[in-house]
Design an enzyme around this catalytic site. Structure first.
Site, PDB file in Angstrom:
ATOM      1  N   CYS A  71      21.639   4.925 -31.682  1.00 10.86           N
ATOM      2  CA  CYS A  71      21.914   6.536 -31.549  1.00 10.86           C
ATOM      3  C   CYS A  71      20.538   7.741 -32.349  1.00 10.86           C
ATOM      4  CB  CYS A  71      22.858   6.173 -32.566  1.00 10.86           C
ATOM      5  SG  CYS A  71      23.864   8.129 -32.956  1.00 10.86           S
ATOM      6  N   SER A  89      21.034   9.283 -34.748  1.00  9.01           N
ATOM      7  CA  SER A  89      21.173   9.308 -36.389  1.00  9.01           C
ATOM      8  C   SER A  89      21.017   8.177 -36.347  1.00  9.01           C
ATOM      9  CB  SER A  89      22.553   9.654 -36.176  1.00  9.01           C
ATOM     10  OG  SER A  89      23.664  10.019 -35.705  1.00  9.01           O
ATOM     11  N   HIS A 117      17.025   9.320 -37.043  1.00  4.10           N
ATOM     12  CA  HIS A 117      16.410  10.572 -37.819  1.00  4.10           C
ATOM     13  C   HIS A 117      15.856  10.174 -39.376  1.00  4.10           C
ATOM     14  CE1 HIS A 117      17.955  14.145 -35.520  1.00  4.10           C
ATOM     15  NE2 HIS A 117      19.068  13.698 -35.798  1.00  4.10           N
ATOM     16  N   HIS A 145      25.324   1.951 -36.273  1.00  2.00           N
ATOM     17  CA  HIS A 145      27.130   2.005 -36.818  1.00  2.00           C
ATOM     18  C   HIS A 145      27.203   2.715 -35.778  1.00  2.00           C
ATOM     19  CE1 HIS A 145      24.084   6.080 -35.555  1.00  2.00           C
ATOM     20  NE2 HIS A 145      25.142   6.610 -35.501  1.00  2.00           N
ATOM     21  N   CYS A 155      30.694   6.248 -31.340  1.00  4.27           N
ATOM     22  CA  CYS A 155      30.272   7.019 -31.638  1.00  4.27           C
ATOM     23  C   CYS A 155      29.662   8.239 -30.976  1.00  4.27           C
ATOM     24  CB  CYS A 155      28.472   7.031 -32.756  1.00  4.27           C
ATOM     25  SG  CYS A 155      27.303   8.427 -32.905  1.00  4.27           S
TER      26      CYS A 155
HETATM   27 ZN   LIG Z   1      25.771   7.873 -33.522  1.00  2.00          ZN
END
Ligand SMILES: [Zn+2]
Ligand SMILES: [Zn+2]
Length: 367
Positions: A38, A40, A43, A62, A167
């Site tokens: 993902c 996130s 990042h 996650h 997610c």
């Molecule tokens: Zn995510």
């Protein structure tokens, strides 16, 4: 157990043998089945999310499915052997947000960055404590999570596809069904068709939107968008998306526009592409401190701007619902998994994400 450890931003993750302390009261030990790749996580890897909120070394990950191995004392919602989708937001069930039905805003379980909901760390390499991420840390063979983060699902749901619900699918579909509550027949624009954006499009299909316009900079991502239901695609590197959306909607603008990337200039384009009285939903998480300039004539235009965290999810309601949609053929998951990786291919998986190769990459921990 084996886990992928990020020691420093912009360095490859290292597969390490870590110690994971077992579950305490209210907690669950799970064996990770599959975990999505993902933005996130990326990042943190590329350093765009940094500082004290993102301590390192850390085990990221996650978006995961898992099987319950063991439960700590006072756990009643799951039992060993249950198949679960992990939620990255623990909930207390008792605070005002939880009681209002907005558990994604729960403030009863806030803990320091890099820790479990109870404020401790359970991951160690020798004597060195390793940080948790998203109270989940699923780039690992096992994880300990709070009971509220392990949502049981039907055992006939394939676990590699179930992972995505944790997610990208929840955030995207939830933005449409829970946050915006898009009415049948509505028109929509979706800015950025990565993992979340594709699932905003899928939410539009589930809500019976009449027009779903996808906007991205990469043609391959717009192809993915068409595969999951976009009725029109716009490559914003070649044309002005706001003008193109107005043309496609008889000069009106769309009822709903979604910014799936969270960049101020994209949020502004989304705002400009809505009709008078329309709604802009900001789903992507913007860089720290960024602001969106909005015209002060918002009174006359009667427009709405909404934020959407985690698809406004109530995981124990929404995850099983999304599983049903998949098993009924109404939610596409096979189509959005472009590639499966092993845990030791994790750096390759994130390089592919950075290039925009995949609709979604998934790391499969076991077959
Ligand atoms: Zn995510
Ligand atoms: Zn709460």
């Amino acid at each position: 157990m084996r886990a992928a450890v990020l020691y420093e931003a912009n360095q490859p993750m290292v597969i390490e043998d870590l110690t994971l302390e077992g579950p305490r009261a209210g907690e669950v030990l799970v064996r990770i089945a599959a975990t999505g790749v993902c933005h996130s996580d990326y990042h943190v890897i590329d350093g765009s999310w940094h500082g004290p909120r993102y301590p390192k070394p850390v085990v990221l990950g996650h978006e995961a499915s898992a099987v319950v191995e063991a439960i700590g004392p006072n756990v009643s919602l799951v039992k060993p052997g249950d198949h679960v989708i992990l939620s990255f937001a623990s909930t207390c069930g008792r605070c005002q947000a939880c009681v209002r039905g907005e558990p994604y805003l729960c403030n009863g379980m806030r803990s320091p960055a890099g820790t479990m909901p109870d404020g401790t760390r359970r991951l160690r390499k020798g004597d060195q404590e390793i940080n948790h991420f998203g109270q989940t840390s699923s780039f690992a063979e096992m994880a300990v999570v709070h009971e509220s983060q392990a949502i049981p699902i039907r055992p006939d749901m394939p676990l590699d596809r179930a992972a995505l619900i944790g997610c990208a699918v929840m955030t995207g579909v939830g933005a449409v069904l829970n946050t915006a509550r898009v009415e049948p027949g509505s028109t929509m624009a979706v800015f950025a068709t990565g993992g979340v954006g594709l699932n905003i499009i899928q939410g539009g299909m589930l809500a019976n939107a009449s027009q779903i316009i996808a906007i991205d900079l990469l043609d391959n991502k717009l192809e993915y968008a068409k595969q999951v239901g976009a009725t029109h695609v716009i490559n914003a590197s070649r044309v002005d998306p706001v003008g193109a959306i107005r043309e496609l909607t008889a000069g009106q603008g769309v009822d709903y526009a979604f910014d799936a990337i969270g960049l101020p200039q994209v949020s502004r384009q989304a705002y400009d592409s809505t009709r008078a009285g329309g709604t802009t939903v900001v789903v992507g998480i913007a860089p720290t401190g960024a602001e969106i300039p909005i015209p002060a004539s918002i009174a006359a235009s009667s427009k709405t701007v909404k934020g959407c965290f985690y698809g406004s999810t109530r995981p124990s309601v929404d995850f099983p619902r999304l599983v049903n949609f998949y098993l009924q053929g109404r939610l596409k998951l096979d189509e959005i998994i472009s590639r499966r990786y092993r845990l030791d291919e994790i750096n390759e998986a994130f390089a592919a994400l950075a290039r925009g190769d995949n609709a979604r990459g998934v790391i499969v921990m076991r077959d």
